[in-house]
Design a protein around this motif. Sequence first.
Motif, PDB file in Angstrom:
ATOM      1  N   ASN A 104     -90.912  57.189  73.733  1.00 27.04           N
ATOM      2  CA  ASN A 104     -90.760  57.761  75.077  1.00 27.04           C
ATOM      3  C   ASN A 104     -91.119  56.716  76.127  1.00 27.04           C
ATOM      4  N   TYR A 123     -89.178  63.619  77.778  1.00 25.48           N
ATOM      5  CA  TYR A 123     -89.879  64.351  76.715  1.00 25.48           C
ATOM      6  C   TYR A 123     -89.142  65.649  76.362  1.00 25.48           C
ATOM      7  N   GLN A 162     -95.681  57.367  72.946  1.00 28.43           N
ATOM      8  CA  GLN A 162     -95.656  57.328  74.410  1.00 28.43           C
ATOM      9  C   GLN A 162     -95.872  55.880  74.849  1.00 28.43           C
TER      10      GLN A 162
END
Length: 205
Positions: A7, A17, A38
């Motif tokens: 992400n 997301y 992330q």
Amino acid sequence: MKVLMINGSPRAEGNTYVALREMEKIFKEEGIETEILQVGNKAVRGCIACGSCAKNGKCVSDDAVNKAAPKFAECDGLVIASPVYYASANATLIAFLDRLFYSTGFDKTMKVGASVVAARRGGLSATFDELNKYFTISGMPVASSQYWNSIHGRMPGEAKEDGEGLQTMRVLARNMAFLMKSIALGKEKYGLPEKEERVSTHFIR
Ligand SMILES: Cc1cc2nc3c(=O)[nH]c(=O)nc-3n(C[C@H](O)[C@H](O)[C@H](O)COP(=O)(O)O)c2cc1C
């Protein structure tokens, strides 16, 4: 069988997301493990072209890139997802991907790739093309969907209202699962494609 999902948004639960979660649901139904990394909120510097990765097999900047490298080595599929910033991918994500792909020497052939982009309005297909180039220089087949893999929304969560975008993500995940499973069978039956010794030329000799 595992898919690693990157992400590239600094917003951990933003619209990028939303797209990844929609894909995750399908991977789960297909019995495929997933992990979302992330990256967009991490301090990741760009490549400094020092060349030390060629000797050490890892990046000289010991950060999120070196942590992600073994996960990339093990996965069967990689999803790269980004918000669109000025018709391009998030800059932190690009710094991360340049260094991840450049510093890792393991064979990426036949790991399936897919890229996903989220934006309010414009620059989606340019960003989609930008991200797909990491796969197509690495021997990675690219999974596709019923439309270019994009979802619309501005404020976090707005993408949940983009019915077509969400369907595009579900179809993408199903197609990607099919490709990964087919490649696993193909590898058992035929092995990976034969490798040639690398010819490396540029424009002056
Ligand atoms: C610096 C910056 C640049 C942006 N540039 C664009 C753009 O070129 N086109 C667009 O449609 N949206 C643009 N946006 C909006 C985001 O792409 C949009 O809010 C997206 O949903 C963010 O995804 P996220 O929630 O996963 O972070 C920009 C946002 C920021 C912060």
